[in-house]
Design an enzyme around this catalytic site. Structure first.
Site, short mmCIF file in Angstrom:
data_model
loop_
_atom_site.label_atom_id
_atom_site.label_comp_id
_atom_site.label_asym_id
_atom_site.label_seq_id
_atom_site.Cartn_x
_atom_site.Cartn_y
_atom_site.Cartn_z
CG HIS A 291 -9.35 -2.04 2.31
ND1 HIS A 291 -8.52 -1.80 1.25
CD2 HIS A 291 -8.54 -2.50 3.30
CE1 HIS A 291 -7.28 -2.12 1.56
NE2 HIS A 291 -7.28 -2.54 2.81
CG HIS B 269 -7.43 -4.51 7.47
ND1 HIS B 269 -6.52 -5.47 7.06
CD2 HIS B 269 -7.36 -3.52 6.55
CE1 HIS B 269 -5.95 -5.08 5.94
NE2 HIS B 269 -6.42 -3.89 5.62
CG HIS C 115 -4.30 0.66 5.63
ND1 HIS C 115 -5.67 0.81 5.67
CD2 HIS C 115 -4.08 -0.49 4.95
CE1 HIS C 115 -6.24 -0.19 5.05
NE2 HIS C 115 -5.30 -1.01 4.61
CD GLU D 286 -3.15 -0.73 0.13
OE1 GLU D 286 -2.99 0.20 -0.67
OE2 GLU D 286 -4.15 -1.47 0.13
ZN LIG Z 1 -5.64 -2.90 3.96
#
Ligand SMILES: [Zn+2]
Length: 228
Positions: free
Chosen positions: A163, A102, A100, A81
């Site tokens: 996501h 989840h 980032h 990413e």
């Molecule tokens: Zn991700």
């Protein structure tokens, strides 16, 4: 393969990685974290390597890339990413770190496509408002990066549709705190929706809180932000 440059920054980012895992924001090798390295020759980015287990990562294993995404030294390949992180640094000069993850409750809102309103006082002060949802794009793409930057706007967090969560901050520690705050907000928001709906913040309080957010950001710009 390993590097001893930027040792203090490497140690800080590694500690943030461990805290992310222990706080339950990521599992296994998911999630990625980065930090802007400001120096005379143009900014660089210290970032978690591709596929790394964030709890097991050694500081020396963090990768350094330039603003085009090219590795600066022979290191492990950077996060898949990277484009997302670079887009934020290029579009938001005030940002010193990107996280980032989840986390479950933020992901529920992201899957439902529900913008999270700023229901708690501290959210406007620290995030700048509610948490918007970026349009969906395939992970790792420039399109995902552009959509995320658009949803982020001048705030400190955005959801990535179907996501996960993106937060930013002046420092890695602040970006982490913003992730924890948004995940708590998402939890409160979703549980509140089970009770029939949330009471919004009073408009006057929200206005004062937005003012505080803007003042804080202006103060950070004025200090020149030497310490990221
Ligand atoms: Zn991700």
């Amino acid at each position: 393969m390993t590097s001893t440059r930027w040792q203090g920054e490497r140690a800080r980012l590694q500690r943030v990685c461990v805290r992310l895992v222990r706080a339950g924001l990521v599992t296994g090798s998911s999630g990625n974290v980065s930090m802007r390295l400001r120096h005379g020759g143009g900014d660089l980015v210290l970032i978690t390597p591709r596929g790394a287990d964030l709890e097991e990562l050694a500081p020396s294993q963090l990768a350094i890339i330039d603003m085009e995404g090219e590795p600066v030294e022979e290191e492990l390949p950077p996060s898949s990413e990277s484009a997302l992180h670079l887009a934020v640094y290029l579009g938001r000069p005030d940002v010193g770190a990107v996280v980032h993850t989840h986390p479950v409750f933020s992901s529920v809102a992201a899957v439902a496509g529900r913008e999270i309103p700023p229901l708690l006082d501290e959210v406007i002060i620290k995030i700048g408002g509610g948490v918007r949802v970026a349009e969906h794009a395939f992970p790792g793409t420039e399109e995902l990066a552009a959509n995320a930057l658009h949803a982020l706007g001048d705030r400190m967090a955005a959801l990535l549709r179907n996501h996960g969560l993106l937060t930013v901050g002046k420092s890695p520690e602040t970006a982490l705190e913003n992730s924890l705050l948004v995940e708590r907000l998402a939890q409160v928001f979703l549980y509140t929706s089970l009770t029939g709906g949330a009471n919004p913040l009073p408009a006057e309080a929200a206005s004062v809180e937005k003012e505080l957010y803007m003042m804080q950001r202006a103060a950070e710009r004025e200090t020149g932000d030497p310490e990221v």
